[in-house]
Design a protein around this motif. Structure first.
Motif, short mmCIF file in Angstrom:
data_model
loop_
_atom_site.label_atom_id
_atom_site.label_comp_id
_atom_site.label_asym_id
_atom_site.label_seq_id
_atom_site.Cartn_x
_atom_site.Cartn_y
_atom_site.Cartn_z
N ALA A 245 0.83 -1.20 0.00
CA ALA A 245 0.00 0.00 0.00
C ALA A 245 0.86 1.26 0.00
CB ALA A 245 -0.93 0.00 1.21
N ARG A 247 3.82 1.50 -1.32
CA ARG A 247 4.35 1.66 -2.67
C ARG A 247 3.30 2.27 -3.60
NH1 ARG A 247 8.35 -0.32 -6.37
NH2 ARG A 247 7.48 -0.16 -8.48
N ARG A 248 2.06 1.84 -3.49
CA ARG A 248 1.01 2.39 -4.34
C ARG A 248 0.84 3.89 -4.09
NH1 ARG A 248 -1.53 -2.59 -3.10
NH2 ARG A 248 -2.79 -1.60 -1.44
N GLU A 249 0.90 4.28 -2.81
CA GLU A 249 0.79 5.71 -2.49
C GLU A 249 1.95 6.49 -3.10
OE1 GLU A 249 0.05 8.67 1.34
OE2 GLU A 249 0.72 6.59 1.69
N GLU A 251 3.79 5.58 -5.71
CA GLU A 251 3.64 5.58 -7.17
C GLU A 251 2.68 6.67 -7.62
OE1 GLU A 251 2.43 1.53 -7.78
OE2 GLU A 251 4.41 0.95 -8.56
N HIS A 252 1.57 6.79 -6.91
CA HIS A 252 0.59 7.82 -7.22
C HIS A 252 1.21 9.21 -7.09
CE1 HIS A 252 -3.36 9.76 -7.41
NE2 HIS A 252 -3.01 10.47 -6.34
#
Length: 322
Positions: A245, A247-249, A251-252
């Motif tokens: 999660a 990493r997703r934040e 990346e965004h």
């Protein structure tokens, strides 16, 4: 040298969300000081990566705080006439009470940066030489009122007379000038010869250690004292108990910040994500390699909640190492 920990003000994040305001930045600055951070930084851009002007923001932050060091990470001197820059920075040094440090960059080599230079009428080619000459002009201006100091400057790009008429900075000689750059031989040579600090964003601690050793070797050859150059690091971190999660934040965040993928940016810049202990161990590798002033950008559009966790779980671990 004790390891110092700084954090980046979310001026770019405001532009990314379209929610501009001075009060949230000042609250962030006061919170960073209260949590014990050593320094507070802000970036610079007009059209490439827009944000509120860093010198105006730091002036306000300087008035809202009393202890914390204030810095640019990084200022692009080419976006302002050097005499205007010299006067603005001397004025800011008074507002900050000599708490100012200036990380300087020549301009990130991306198409949007070239467009930004064109917008202010400055050639993108030759930008490295312009940066170094700008630094020389500022230092000349900031010392021009001293006895027997030169009051004029004659360079390849700029000439100026009557520099002693400009107000001097609060700190004798002016704020320290750090070079924000990579680990190319030319950058390392410039740091070793003429700058007070090095602020890279190298993606590995091993590369950092190799480059820092070379800077120390070159600086010694030029007769500079061993403590003349502060080894800094600019790194981006996103904290969270769920590594995927986090990493997703991140990346965004990166896709909105640069318009490029995290995988691409992580090949040239320093990034870490996950639990605070894991991020602290990753940063510890840089401290062991020689880094002594770490500037952290929080890779989140809502960075304020990360401050306490960084202050409580990351900063003490890094300070203990040195």
């Amino acid at each position: 040298m004790t390891t110092r920990i700084g954090v980046l003000l979310p001026t770019r994040e405001q532009a990314m969300t379209g929610d501009f305001g001075a009060n949230p930045l000042l609250e962030f600055a006061r919170a960073a000081e209260s949590y014990g951070f050593d320094s507070l930084w802000t970036g610079d851009s007009l059209t490439a990566r827009p944000r509120l002007d860093p010198l105006v923001v730091l002036a306000a932050a300087g008035a809202a705080t009393s202890r914390i060091t204030l810095g640019t990470a990084a200022l692009t001197p080419a976006l302002r006439h050097p005499l205007i820059g010299a006067n603005m920075l001397a004025s800011l040094d008074h507002v900050c009470g000599s708490r100012l440090v200036l990380g300087l960059g020549s301009g990130f080599p991306l198409p949007e940066t070239e467009e930004e230079f064109a917008a202010v009428g400055v050639p993108f080619t030759g930008r490295v030489g312009r940066l170094d000459e700008n630094a020389d002009l500022w230092r000349t201006a900031w010392q021009a009122t001293l006895p027997d100091a030169p009051t004029s400057f004659k360079g390849k790009y700029w000439q100026a007379e009557g520099l002693d008429r400009l107000p001097p900075p609060n700190r004798p000689g002016g704020p320290p000038l750090w070079l924000a750059g990579s680990d190319t031989p030319r950058v390392l040579s410039r740091v070793a010869r003429r700058y007070d600090g090095w602020l890279p964003f190298l993606p590995s601690a091993e590369a950092y250690g190799t480059a820092w050793q070379e800077i120390q070797r070159l600086a010694a050859e030029h007769g500079r004292p061993s403590d003349a150059i502060t080894p800094g690091l600019y790194a981006t971190v996103t904290l969270g108990p769920d590594r995927a999660a986090a990493r997703r934040e991140l990346e965004h965040y990166i896709e909105h910040y640069y318009g490029r993928s995290l995988d691409f940016m992580a090949s040239i810049q320093a990034y870490a994500w996950g639990e605070a202990e894991e991020v602290a161990e990753w940063l510890a590798g840089y401290v062991r390699a020689g880094a002594r002033h770490i500037v952290l950008r929080v890779g989140s559009l809502t960075p304020a909640p990360h401050l306490e966790q960084i202050a409580r779980a990351i900063a003490p671990a890094l300070r203990r190492l040195s």
